[in-house]
Design an enzyme around this catalytic site. Structure first.
Site, short mmCIF file in Angstrom:
data_model
loop_
_atom_site.label_atom_id
_atom_site.label_comp_id
_atom_site.label_asym_id
_atom_site.label_seq_id
_atom_site.Cartn_x
_atom_site.Cartn_y
_atom_site.Cartn_z
N SER A 160 0.83 -1.20 0.00
CA SER A 160 0.00 0.00 0.00
C SER A 160 0.87 1.26 0.00
O SER A 160 1.65 1.48 -0.92
CB SER A 160 -0.97 -0.05 1.18
OG SER A 160 -1.99 0.91 1.07
N ASP A 258 -9.55 -5.60 -5.08
CA ASP A 258 -8.93 -4.42 -4.47
C ASP A 258 -9.38 -3.18 -5.24
O ASP A 258 -8.77 -2.78 -6.21
CB ASP A 258 -7.40 -4.54 -4.51
CG ASP A 258 -6.71 -3.39 -3.80
OD1 ASP A 258 -7.40 -2.43 -3.39
OD2 ASP A 258 -5.47 -3.44 -3.67
N HIS A 291 -7.90 -5.60 -0.70
CA HIS A 291 -6.68 -4.85 -0.41
C HIS A 291 -5.95 -5.42 0.81
O HIS A 291 -6.54 -5.62 1.87
CB HIS A 291 -7.03 -3.38 -0.18
CG HIS A 291 -5.85 -2.46 -0.14
ND1 HIS A 291 -5.01 -2.29 -1.22
CD2 HIS A 291 -5.37 -1.65 0.84
CE1 HIS A 291 -4.08 -1.40 -0.91
NE2 HIS A 291 -4.26 -1.01 0.35
#
Length: 317
Positions: A160, A258, A291
């Site tokens: 991320s 995601d 995610h």
């Protein structure tokens, strides 16, 4: 100031920022100490690398390497945690567990970087800390690194917001000559990277861009390009050439569901392939997952498959 007159300049289920500068983190504040992990057989310790800023790294090494008289040189993995550059830490139980697992399965010395967070420390603070940590690790500044780490096999990885750092540090390493002699960034692993841009890319939702439109000014208030800041949008006009990525291997990972990062991760991977980078680039998409699922469900089939791919990237020549 009258408390009733205070306003929120950013409000989400994870983070609140008040107009007086006060920050409330509603997630990612729990920490766990380093030590020996009996499940994986990995030892860890915290080392402060900058007394002025308080930046530290958490080092991990499979314990059997410390016990042997024959010092085997292991790859060095420099890892940057996620959290959108505003949450979490290298001491988070979630990341501590994940780095123990990587160090054990890949047989590497891992360096998990506790960089400073925005909005208290806006960019480029996180990038500066990341570069300092990479240089520190590549110099073999700690006995675990000098005795057991191979500075000719340094890898960068992050998820991320941490994957955003990986990209930017790889670009910086390609442009600078600041790493110690003999140090080499061999590979980079971007897990569900945080990127953005003013113009949508294929598959990107308006909701995702709206979140970044609110978050990016907190992270980098001095930015004049907005979402097309090259640090957030590597494909923007004026961004450093992707040919400058300082590694030979690149692994970009995403997940089918995601909705925050998949579209930009896909565009990034395609751009790297199309813009003349001479290394080996690979793509992995985890079916049916969301995610950073691998942090929350480390034992599910897709997490195990992702771990296998990470290990292969770290050990294969």
């Amino acid at each position: 100031m009258d408390p009733s007159s205070r306003k929120l300049v950013f409000d989400s289920p994870l983070l609140r920022v008040h107009d007086d500068g006060r920050v409330e983190r509603l997630y990612g504040t729990e920490t766990t100490p380093p030590g020996f992990d009996a499940v994986t057989g990995v030892a860890s310790q915290d080392v402060v690398i900058d007394g002025a800023t308080g930046v530290f790294v958490r080092l991990y090494i499979p314990n059997h390497n410390l016990a042997t008289e024959h010092k085997k040189k292991l790859p060095i993995l420099v890892y940057f945690h996620g959290g959108g550059l505003v949450l979490d830490s290298a001491a988070s139980p979630m990341y501590h567990r994940y780095l123990n697992s990587i160090a054990s399965k890949a047989d590497v010395v891992a360096v998990s970087v506790n960089y400073r967070l925005a909005p208290e420390h806006p960019l480029p603070a996180a990038y500066d800390d990341a570069w300092a940590a990479l240089s520190w690790a590549a110099s073999g500044a700690d006995p675990w690194l000098s005795d057991h780490g191979d500075t000719g096999r340094v890898f960068l990885a992050g998820d991320s917001g941490g994957a955003n750092i990986v990209h930017n540090i790889a670009i910086m390493a390609g442009a600078r000559r600041g790493l110690p002699a003999g140090a080499f960034v061999k590979g980079a692993i971007l897990l569900h990277p945080m990127f953005g841009g003013k113009e949508p890319v294929d598959g990107e939702s308006r909701e995702t861009r709206e979140i970044m439109e609110k978050l990016w000014p907190l992270i980098c208030p001095q930015s004049t390009e907005g979402l097309d800041d090259p640090r957030l949008n590597p494909m923007a006009g004026g961004a450093p050439s992707l040919r400058n990525l300082a590694c030979r291997k690149l692994l970009v990972c995403s997940a089918e569901k995601d909705h925050y990062a998949r579209a930009r991760a896909t565009a990034y991977y395609q751009a790297v392939k199309e813009r003349g980078w001479r290394g080996s680039a690979e793509w992995l998409e985890s079916a049916g997952e969301e995610h950073v699922f691998f942090l929350h469900k480390p034992e599910c089939d897709e997490s195990l498959a992702l771990m296998d791919r990470l290990v292969a990237c770290l050990v294969e020549d």
